[in-house]
Motif scaffolding. Structure first.
Motif, mmCIF file in Angstrom:
data_model
loop_
_atom_site.group_PDB
_atom_site.id
_atom_site.type_symbol
_atom_site.label_atom_id
_atom_site.label_comp_id
_atom_site.label_asym_id
_atom_site.label_seq_id
_atom_site.Cartn_x
_atom_site.Cartn_y
_atom_site.Cartn_z
ATOM 1 N N LYS A 210 0.779 -1.257 0.017
ATOM 2 C CA LYS A 210 -0.128 -0.140 0.161
ATOM 3 C C LYS A 210 0.743 1.135 0.041
ATOM 4 C CE LYS A 210 -3.986 -1.934 2.379
ATOM 5 N NZ LYS A 210 -4.816 -1.963 3.632
ATOM 6 N N GLU A 211 2.042 1.261 0.850
ATOM 7 C CA GLU A 211 2.909 2.481 1.142
ATOM 8 C C GLU A 211 3.670 2.512 -0.203
ATOM 9 O OE1 GLU A 211 6.208 4.098 3.844
ATOM 10 O OE2 GLU A 211 5.104 2.559 4.561
ATOM 11 N N HIS A 212 4.239 1.661 -0.600
ATOM 12 C CA HIS A 212 5.345 1.755 -1.540
ATOM 13 C C HIS A 212 4.929 1.588 -3.213
ATOM 14 C CE1 HIS A 212 8.375 2.331 1.650
ATOM 15 N NE2 HIS A 212 7.773 1.130 2.131
ATOM 16 N N LYS A 213 3.928 0.846 -3.549
ATOM 17 C CA LYS A 213 3.366 0.494 -4.661
ATOM 18 C C LYS A 213 4.193 -0.076 -5.561
ATOM 19 C CE LYS A 213 -0.174 4.299 -4.484
ATOM 20 N NZ LYS A 213 -0.195 4.583 -2.821
ATOM 21 N N PRO A 214 4.738 -1.164 -5.113
ATOM 22 C CA PRO A 214 5.799 -1.889 -6.062
ATOM 23 C C PRO A 214 5.229 -2.570 -7.176
ATOM 24 C CG PRO A 214 5.310 -3.248 -4.087
ATOM 25 C CD PRO A 214 4.446 -1.996 -3.992
ATOM 26 N N ARG A 215 6.077 -2.884 -8.244
ATOM 27 C CA ARG A 215 5.812 -3.725 -9.479
ATOM 28 C C ARG A 215 5.777 -5.268 -8.727
ATOM 29 N NH1 ARG A 215 7.078 -1.174 -13.956
ATOM 30 N NH2 ARG A 215 6.272 -3.072 -15.209
ATOM 31 N N ILE A 216 6.879 -5.437 -7.786
ATOM 32 C CA ILE A 216 7.010 -7.016 -7.662
ATOM 33 C C ILE A 216 7.270 -7.116 -6.135
ATOM 34 C CG2 ILE A 216 8.276 -8.880 -8.030
ATOM 35 C CD1 ILE A 216 9.481 -7.555 -10.681
ATOM 36 N N VAL A 217 6.632 -8.260 -5.612
ATOM 37 C CA VAL A 217 6.888 -8.619 -4.137
ATOM 38 C C VAL A 217 7.651 -9.896 -4.038
ATOM 39 C CG1 VAL A 217 5.832 -9.169 -1.943
ATOM 40 C CG2 VAL A 217 4.652 -7.368 -3.592
ATOM 41 N N GLY A 218 9.078 -10.060 -3.321
ATOM 42 C CA GLY A 218 9.451 -11.182 -3.349
ATOM 43 C C GLY A 218 9.446 -11.667 -1.786
ATOM 44 N N MET A 219 9.603 -12.918 -1.779
ATOM 45 C CA MET A 219 9.287 -13.431 -0.550
ATOM 46 C C MET A 219 10.492 -14.754 -0.276
ATOM 47 S SD MET A 219 5.265 -13.843 0.617
ATOM 48 C CE MET A 219 4.672 -14.033 -1.115
ATOM 49 N N CYS A 220 10.988 -14.963 0.740
ATOM 50 C CA CYS A 220 11.762 -16.060 0.867
ATOM 51 C C CYS A 220 11.852 -16.945 2.025
ATOM 52 C CB CYS A 220 13.552 -15.524 0.560
ATOM 53 S SG CYS A 220 14.160 -14.634 1.700
ATOM 54 N N ALA A 221 12.096 -18.160 2.050
ATOM 55 C CA ALA A 221 12.058 -18.991 3.175
ATOM 56 C C ALA A 221 13.131 -20.119 3.109
ATOM 57 C CB ALA A 221 10.669 -19.681 3.285
ATOM 58 N N LEU A 222 13.742 -20.342 4.347
ATOM 59 C CA LEU A 222 14.779 -21.282 4.251
ATOM 60 C C LEU A 222 14.370 -22.402 5.072
ATOM 61 C CD1 LEU A 222 17.794 -21.561 3.324
ATOM 62 C CD2 LEU A 222 18.463 -21.089 5.473
ATOM 63 N N LEU A 223 13.154 -22.370 5.770
ATOM 64 C CA LEU A 223 12.603 -23.610 6.488
ATOM 65 C C LEU A 223 11.529 -23.988 5.788
ATOM 66 C CD1 LEU A 223 13.198 -21.906 10.104
ATOM 67 C CD2 LEU A 223 14.725 -23.410 8.977
ATOM 68 N N THR A 224 11.576 -25.414 5.953
ATOM 69 C CA THR A 224 10.102 -26.059 5.339
ATOM 70 C C THR A 224 8.982 -25.701 6.241
ATOM 71 O OG1 THR A 224 10.628 -28.157 6.703
ATOM 72 C CG2 THR A 224 11.385 -28.081 4.337
ATOM 73 N N THR A 225 9.290 -25.289 7.567
ATOM 74 C CA THR A 225 8.186 -25.080 8.249
ATOM 75 C C THR A 225 7.566 -23.717 8.227
ATOM 76 O OG1 THR A 225 9.907 -24.089 9.838
ATOM 77 C CG2 THR A 225 8.707 -26.478 10.410
ATOM 78 N N THR A 226 8.333 -22.684 7.582
ATOM 79 C CA THR A 226 7.795 -21.464 7.278
ATOM 80 C C THR A 226 7.324 -21.265 5.731
ATOM 81 O OG1 THR A 226 10.093 -20.605 6.533
ATOM 82 C CG2 THR A 226 9.438 -20.606 8.671
ATOM 83 N N MET A 227 7.443 -22.396 4.782
ATOM 84 C CA MET A 227 7.084 -22.222 3.477
ATOM 85 C C MET A 227 5.609 -21.731 3.330
ATOM 86 S SD MET A 227 8.584 -25.698 2.059
ATOM 87 C CE MET A 227 7.970 -25.735 0.594
ATOM 88 N N MET A 228 4.653 -22.415 4.339
ATOM 89 C CA MET A 228 3.215 -22.030 4.128
ATOM 90 C C MET A 228 3.011 -20.650 4.559
ATOM 91 S SD MET A 228 2.158 -24.383 2.590
ATOM 92 C CE MET A 228 0.357 -23.534 2.383
ATOM 93 N N ALA A 229 3.778 -19.857 5.165
ATOM 94 C CA ALA A 229 3.588 -18.461 5.536
ATOM 95 C C ALA A 229 3.538 -17.723 4.207
ATOM 96 C CB ALA A 229 4.782 -18.020 6.178
ATOM 97 N N MET A 230 4.337 -18.148 3.037
ATOM 98 C CA MET A 230 4.164 -17.788 1.853
ATOM 99 C C MET A 230 2.535 -17.659 1.360
ATOM 100 S SD MET A 230 7.489 -19.017 -0.020
ATOM 101 C CE MET A 230 9.123 -18.239 0.158
ATOM 102 N N GLN A 231 1.832 -18.930 1.558
ATOM 103 C CA GLN A 231 0.434 -18.774 1.116
ATOM 104 C C GLN A 231 -0.271 -18.120 2.046
ATOM 105 O OE1 GLN A 231 -1.599 -21.766 -0.835
ATOM 106 N NE2 GLN A 231 -2.351 -19.635 -0.827
ATOM 107 N N ASP A 232 -0.069 -17.936 3.336
ATOM 108 C CA ASP A 232 -0.768 -16.837 4.184
ATOM 109 C C ASP A 232 -0.479 -15.571 3.606
ATOM 110 O OD1 ASP A 232 -1.586 -19.074 5.526
ATOM 111 O OD2 ASP A 232 0.048 -18.601 7.044
ATOM 112 N N THR A 233 0.662 -15.102 3.348
ATOM 113 C CA THR A 233 0.878 -13.795 2.675
ATOM 114 C C THR A 233 0.245 -13.324 1.750
ATOM 115 O OG1 THR A 233 3.110 -13.865 3.872
ATOM 116 C CG2 THR A 233 2.792 -12.156 2.309
ATOM 117 N N ILE A 234 0.188 -14.227 0.570
ATOM 118 C CA ILE A 234 -0.355 -14.307 -0.887
ATOM 119 C C ILE A 234 -2.102 -14.056 -0.571
ATOM 120 C CG2 ILE A 234 -1.370 -15.315 -2.774
ATOM 121 C CD1 ILE A 234 1.870 -16.516 -2.966
ATOM 122 N N ASP A 235 -2.648 -15.021 0.405
ATOM 123 C CA ASP A 235 -3.916 -14.804 0.683
ATOM 124 C C ASP A 235 -4.109 -13.446 1.268
ATOM 125 O OD1 ASP A 235 -4.389 -17.311 0.007
ATOM 126 O OD2 ASP A 235 -4.311 -18.319 1.910
ATOM 127 N N ALA A 236 -3.460 -13.065 2.180
ATOM 128 C CA ALA A 236 -3.488 -11.683 2.800
ATOM 129 C C ALA A 236 -3.491 -10.390 1.478
ATOM 130 C CB ALA A 236 -2.398 -11.440 3.959
#
Length: 212
Positions: free
Chosen positions: A136-162
């Motif tokens: 909302k604040e920066h109005k980016p063209r692209i959003v990048g997310m990274c994770a190194l743990l298998t236990t945090t991978m689903m946080a990417m789904q949560d973020t895309i849903d949000a």
């Protein structure tokens, strides 16, 4: 060797002091700031990227080059015109909630900046809500997310849903990456692309900007 070539070589070698000296000298000589960026500073990282991809350079060396690039950019950025700045695409980057790893993220940020992106680095352990607010604040063209743990991978789904629930999903492209990820997972969670490494993230981002 021209000053542009010398500057590119200094970036490639990770020589901070030489990058500063050449950059300041070119500014004093009246060279256009955007030319210093495109023909000198970014040209240096154009040497680095394929060598890293081919296994001829390693992460510590790439980060030295990227640090040297940043030193030059910090000198030139205040001199860029509003028009030049308007042509720069914004990229919001962060490690997802629950994950504190940042080496890979930092490398991606450096390479994106070397590609001319204005990167908003949200850091690590970034909540879905924080990603939404940054969009909302920066109005980016692209959003990048990274994770190194298998236990945090689903946080990417949560973020895309949000992002979707906030009505912003059609305004940004979402790229994901990290050691435990794979292309099918990226597709399953609704990301626009899977980046196997920092160089591929930079290349994919450049294509997105060129095609939009």
């Amino acid at each position: 060797m021209s000053n542009f070539e010398k500057l590119a070589e200094a970036v490639y070698q990770g020589d901070d002091l030489e990058v500063k000296t050449i950059t300041q000298g070119m500014i004093a000589a009246g060279v256009k700031p955007m030319e210093i960026v495109s023909k000198g500073l970014l040209a240096g990282m154009d040497i680095v990227a394929p060598k890293f991809k081919a296994g001829e350079m390693f992460i510590p060396e790439v980060m030295m080059s990227a640090k040297a690039l940043s030193e030059g950019l910090s000198i030139v950025k205040p001199l860029l015109s509003a028009e030049d700045s308007a042509n720069v695409s914004t990229f919001v980057m962060g490690t997802v909630k629950g994950d504190l790893h940042d080496i890979g993220k930092n490398l991606v940020v450096m390479l994106l900046e070397s590609g001319g992106f204005n990167v908003v680095d949200l850091g690590v352990d970034v909540t879905p809500e924080a990603f939404v607010e940054a969009i909302k604040e920066h109005k980016p063209r692209i959003v990048g997310m990274c994770a190194l743990l298998t236990t945090t991978m689903m946080a990417m789904q949560d973020t895309i849903d949000a992002i979707t629930e906030a009505g912003l999903r059609d305004k940004v492209k979402v790229l994901v990456g990290g050691a435990p990820l794979y292309p099918e997972f990226a597709e399953k969670i609704g990301a626009d692309g899977y980046c196997v490494d920092a160089v591929s993230c930079k290349e994919m981002s450049a294509k997105i900007v060129a095609n939009n």
